[in-house]
Design a protein around this motif. Structure first.
Motif, PDB file in Angstrom:
ATOM      1  N   SER A   2       0.843  -1.526  -0.357  1.00 45.61           N
ATOM      2  CA  SER A   2      -0.058  -0.141   0.290  1.00 45.61           C
ATOM      3  C   SER A   2       0.388   1.333  -0.404  1.00 45.61           C
ATOM      4  CB  SER A   2      -1.003   0.229   1.576  1.00 45.61           C
ATOM      5  OG  SER A   2      -0.317  -0.054   2.366  1.00 45.61           O
ATOM      6  N   HIS A   3       0.459   2.768  -0.420  1.00 48.47           N
ATOM      7  CA  HIS A   3       1.401   3.925  -0.768  1.00 48.47           C
ATOM      8  C   HIS A   3       0.071   4.547   0.450  1.00 48.47           C
ATOM      9  CE1 HIS A   3      -0.618   4.442  -4.043  1.00 48.47           C
ATOM     10  NE2 HIS A   3       0.027   6.003  -3.862  1.00 48.47           N
ATOM     11  N   GLU A   4       1.178   6.216   1.033  1.00 48.39           N
ATOM     12  CA  GLU A   4       0.266   7.093   1.525  1.00 48.39           C
ATOM     13  C   GLU A   4       1.455   8.026   0.769  1.00 48.39           C
ATOM     14  OE1 GLU A   4      -0.176   7.050   5.632  1.00 48.39           O
ATOM     15  OE2 GLU A   4      -1.089   5.059   5.245  1.00 48.39           O
ATOM     16  N   GLU A   5       1.273   9.705   1.370  1.00 53.36           N
ATOM     17  CA  GLU A   5       1.693  10.631   0.716  1.00 53.36           C
ATOM     18  C   GLU A   5       1.644  11.137   2.009  1.00 53.36           C
ATOM     19  OE1 GLU A   5       0.521  12.568  -2.988  1.00 53.36           O
ATOM     20  OE2 GLU A   5       0.472  11.312  -3.704  1.00 53.36           O
ATOM     21  N   ALA A   6       2.701  11.596   1.605  1.00 53.34           N
ATOM     22  CA  ALA A   6       2.944  13.321   3.367  1.00 53.34           C
ATOM     23  C   ALA A   6       4.164  13.600   3.016  1.00 53.34           C
ATOM     24  CB  ALA A   6       3.661  12.406   4.115  1.00 53.34           C
ATOM     25  N   GLU A   7       3.856  15.028   3.733  1.00 52.49           N
ATOM     26  CA  GLU A   7       4.803  16.153   2.767  1.00 52.49           C
ATOM     27  C   GLU A   7       5.914  15.955   3.558  1.00 52.49           C
ATOM     28  OE1 GLU A   7       4.120  20.027   1.641  1.00 52.49           O
ATOM     29  OE2 GLU A   7       3.273  20.792   3.576  1.00 52.49           O
ATOM     30  N   LEU A   8       6.740  15.925   2.908  1.00 57.73           N
ATOM     31  CA  LEU A   8       8.882  15.557   3.709  1.00 57.73           C
ATOM     32  C   LEU A   8       9.670  17.001   3.258  1.00 57.73           C
ATOM     33  CD1 LEU A   8       8.454  12.296   3.753  1.00 57.73           C
ATOM     34  CD2 LEU A   8       8.113  13.300   5.709  1.00 57.73           C
ATOM     35  N   LEU A  16      10.398  20.924   0.480  1.00 54.83           N
ATOM     36  CA  LEU A  16       9.504  20.819   1.567  1.00 54.83           C
ATOM     37  C   LEU A  16       8.572  20.053   0.974  1.00 54.83           C
ATOM     38  CD1 LEU A  16       8.099  20.011   4.270  1.00 54.83           C
ATOM     39  CD2 LEU A  16       7.317  21.925   3.893  1.00 54.83           C
ATOM     40  N   THR A  17       8.720  18.791   0.448  1.00 51.40           N
ATOM     41  CA  THR A  17       7.788  18.181  -1.240  1.00 51.40           C
ATOM     42  C   THR A  17       6.766  17.337  -0.752  1.00 51.40           C
ATOM     43  OG1 THR A  17       9.254  17.075  -1.735  1.00 51.40           O
ATOM     44  CG2 THR A  17       9.254  19.247  -2.696  1.00 51.40           C
ATOM     45  N   ASP A  18       5.608  16.233  -1.382  1.00 45.64           N
ATOM     46  CA  ASP A  18       4.776  15.450  -0.635  1.00 45.64           C
ATOM     47  C   ASP A  18       6.042  14.047  -1.800  1.00 45.64           C
ATOM     48  OD1 ASP A  18       2.618  16.681  -0.402  1.00 45.64           O
ATOM     49  OD2 ASP A  18       2.075  16.587  -2.469  1.00 45.64           O
ATOM     50  N   HIS A  19       5.797  13.336  -0.847  1.00 44.95           N
ATOM     51  CA  HIS A  19       5.916  11.975  -0.953  1.00 44.95           C
ATOM     52  C   HIS A  19       6.155  10.838  -1.006  1.00 44.95           C
ATOM     53  CE1 HIS A  19      10.331  14.402  -0.045  1.00 44.95           C
ATOM     54  NE2 HIS A  19      10.201  13.289   0.060  1.00 44.95           N
ATOM     55  N   GLU A  20       5.774   9.721  -1.719  1.00 49.56           N
ATOM     56  CA  GLU A  20       5.234   8.848  -1.838  1.00 49.56           C
ATOM     57  C   GLU A  20       5.788   7.647  -0.298  1.00 49.56           C
ATOM     58  OE1 GLU A  20       5.443   7.272  -5.538  1.00 49.56           O
ATOM     59  OE2 GLU A  20       3.037   8.712  -6.302  1.00 49.56           O
ATOM     60  N   LEU A  21       4.954   7.630   0.587  1.00 52.36           N
ATOM     61  CA  LEU A  21       5.393   6.684   1.732  1.00 52.36           C
ATOM     62  C   LEU A  21       5.248   4.777   1.060  1.00 52.36           C
ATOM     63  CD1 LEU A  21       4.594   8.676   4.270  1.00 52.36           C
ATOM     64  CD2 LEU A  21       7.336   8.566   2.993  1.00 52.36           C
ATOM     65  N   HIS A  22       5.768   3.913   0.813  1.00 51.24           N
ATOM     66  CA  HIS A  22       5.335   2.280   0.358  1.00 51.24           C
ATOM     67  C   HIS A  22       5.349   1.472   1.622  1.00 51.24           C
ATOM     68  CE1 HIS A  22       4.381   3.243  -3.555  1.00 51.24           C
ATOM     69  NE2 HIS A  22       4.919   4.690  -3.807  1.00 51.24           N
ATOM     70  N   TYR A  23       4.172   0.802   2.148  1.00 50.16           N
ATOM     71  CA  TYR A  23       4.453  -0.342   2.719  1.00 50.16           C
ATOM     72  C   TYR A  23       4.541  -1.441   3.037  1.00 50.16           C
ATOM     73  CZ  TYR A  23       3.437   3.658   5.456  1.00 50.16           C
ATOM     74  OH  TYR A  23       3.887   5.236   6.179  1.00 50.16           O
ATOM     75  N   ALA A  24       4.716  -2.002   2.889  1.00 42.83           N
ATOM     76  CA  ALA A  24       4.854  -3.720   3.294  1.00 42.83           C
ATOM     77  C   ALA A  24       4.182  -3.875   3.999  1.00 42.83           C
ATOM     78  CB  ALA A  24       6.083  -4.590   3.062  1.00 42.83           C
ATOM     79  N   GLY A  25       2.851  -4.415   4.281  1.00 43.00           N
ATOM     80  CA  GLY A  25       2.404  -4.671   5.398  1.00 43.00           C
ATOM     81  C   GLY A  25       2.072  -3.123   6.480  1.00 43.00           C
ATOM     82  N   ARG A  26       2.483  -3.184   7.513  1.00 45.07           N
ATOM     83  CA  ARG A  26       2.260  -1.896   8.384  1.00 45.07           C
ATOM     84  C   ARG A  26       4.320  -1.349   8.427  1.00 45.07           C
ATOM     85  NH1 ARG A  26       0.183  -3.520  13.950  1.00 45.07           N
ATOM     86  NH2 ARG A  26       1.286  -5.122  13.947  1.00 45.07           N
TER      87      ARG A  26
END
Length: 102
Positions: A2-8, A16-26
Motif C-alpha cells: 500500500s502507499h500513502e503521501e506525506a509532505e516531507l 518540502l514536497t509530497d513524498h510517496e510512502l510505500h508499505y509492506a504490511g505495516r
C-alpha cells in the motif's frame, strides 16, 4: 503493498514536497520524492526479518481485533467474513513478493 503521501523535506532537492510512502504490511518499505524523483528503499535483508516479526504480531492480535469487530457490528462482520478470509492469503503473498522483488 500500500502507499500513502506525506509532505516531507527532501534531502536531495532541499524542498518540502509530497513524498510517496510505500508499505509492506505495516512496515515502511520505500519513500519517493514526487518533485525530484529520489527513491530511497530499505534493503530486503533488513525488511524480511522485520516483516516476519510484524506478521507474527498481526496474527497474534487477530482474535482480539475480530472480537472487537463482532461486538461493533455482528451482522456486517458475518457478511464480510467470507471475502476477508479468501483475501488474506493473497494479501500476505503480495506483501511478501513485494519484499522479495528488491
Amino acid at each position: 503493498m500500500s502507499h500513502e503521501e506525506a509532505e516531507l523535506h527532501c534531502e536531495v532537492c532541499g524542498q518540502l514536497t509530497d513524498h510517496e510512502l510505500h508499505y509492506a504490511g505495516r512496515l515502511l518499505d520505500s519513500v519517493r520524492c514526487t518533485r525530484c524523483g529520489t527513491h530511497v528503499e530499505l534493503s530486503a535483508r533488513a525488511l524480511i526479518p522485520a516483516y516476519a516479526l510484524d506478521l507474527e504480531q498481526r496474527l497474534l492480535s487477530k482474535p482480539r481485533r475480530m472480537l472487537r469487530r463482532i461486538a461493533r457490528d455482528p451482522g456486517g462482520y458475518l457478511r464480510q467474513l467470507p471475502r476477508a478470509v479468501l483475501r488474506q492469503p493473497r494479501k500476505f503473498l503480495s506483501e511478501f513478493r513485494g519484499l522479495l522483488r528488491r
